[in-house]
Design an enzyme around this catalytic site. Structure first.
Site, short mmCIF file in Angstrom:
data_model
loop_
_atom_site.label_atom_id
_atom_site.label_comp_id
_atom_site.label_asym_id
_atom_site.label_seq_id
_atom_site.Cartn_x
_atom_site.Cartn_y
_atom_site.Cartn_z
CB ILE A 158 43.68 43.82 44.37
CG1 ILE A 158 45.13 43.60 43.92
CG2 ILE A 158 42.81 42.62 44.01
CD1 ILE A 158 45.88 42.57 44.75
CB VAL B 201 50.43 49.65 48.29
CG1 VAL B 201 49.87 50.42 47.10
CG2 VAL B 201 51.18 50.58 49.23
CB CYS B 202 49.16 44.63 46.73
SG CYS B 202 50.90 44.81 46.26
N PRO B 203 46.42 45.34 48.18
CG PRO B 203 45.99 45.00 50.45
CD PRO B 203 47.11 45.10 49.46
#
Length: 191
Positions: free
Chosen positions: A60, A55-57
């Site tokens: 970002i 999920v993070c990228p």
């Protein structure tokens, strides 16, 4: 957890520089960012749980795509996790979505900033998906926190920044360019 009206904590963290500078390799890719960096600017400080996750990228990269929009509003964007600057750099080098990320990736390795903000997940010991809008005086003006499995909407952060910068009353779903609320006019309509 710190909230609206609180002073954003002082910090001094190593970061991978944004843009192509961040890909120069160890010794050239890193910089120090503090609470005193970018004086007079609004700051968008967002946290993610871990590098090399799923999920993070997506989040970002979405913040990165809006970096110019934030800059147009006299705001800087800082992304933060508890991974080291070396892990951040390696992730950027190996992930097409964030390779050319125009914003710095800060390394809160000692978890000092995450702890001071009160955003560490109790079970995992990593930051929740927290986002802070901090005014040029260092006061938190907006906070949003998501659990570990749900991505946030950076476009909403931009919308809220726009609303905060009007210094006016903004109705539900207000967008830049739309009318704000005039309490006197509303009172006269009700009379």
């Amino acid at each position: 957890m710190l909230t609206v009206g609180d002073t954003f904590p002082a910090f001094r963290l190593t970061a991978v520089k944004g843009g192509k500078e961040g890909l120069g390799g160890p010794g050239r890719s890193f910089t120090e960012i503090t609470g005193e960096s970018d004086p007079g600017k609004w700051k968008i400080v967002f946290f993610w749980p871990k590098d090399f996750t799923f999920v993070c990228p997506t989040e970002i990269a979405a913040f990165g795509r809006l970096a110019g929009e934030f800059a147009d509003r006299d705001a800087v964007v800082y992304g933060v996790s508890t991974d080291s600057e070396f892990v951040h750099l390696n992730w950027r080098l190996h992930n097409d979505d964030i390779r050319d990320l125009p914003i710095p990736m800060l390394a809160d390795v000692k978890r000092e900033l995450s702890e001071a903000l009160g955003i560490l997940d109790r079970a995992e010991g990593v930051p929740l998906r927290a986002t802070f809008i901090v005014d040029p005086q260092g006061t938190i003006q907006w906070v949003s926190v998501y659990g570990l499995n749900v991505g946030r909407n950076p476009q909403e952060v931009l919308r809220v920044l726009d609303a905060l910068q009007t210094d006016e009353l903004c109705p539900c779903n207000w967008e830049k360019g739309k009318a704000t609320l005039d309490p006197e006019a509303l009172f006269e309509q009700a009379a």
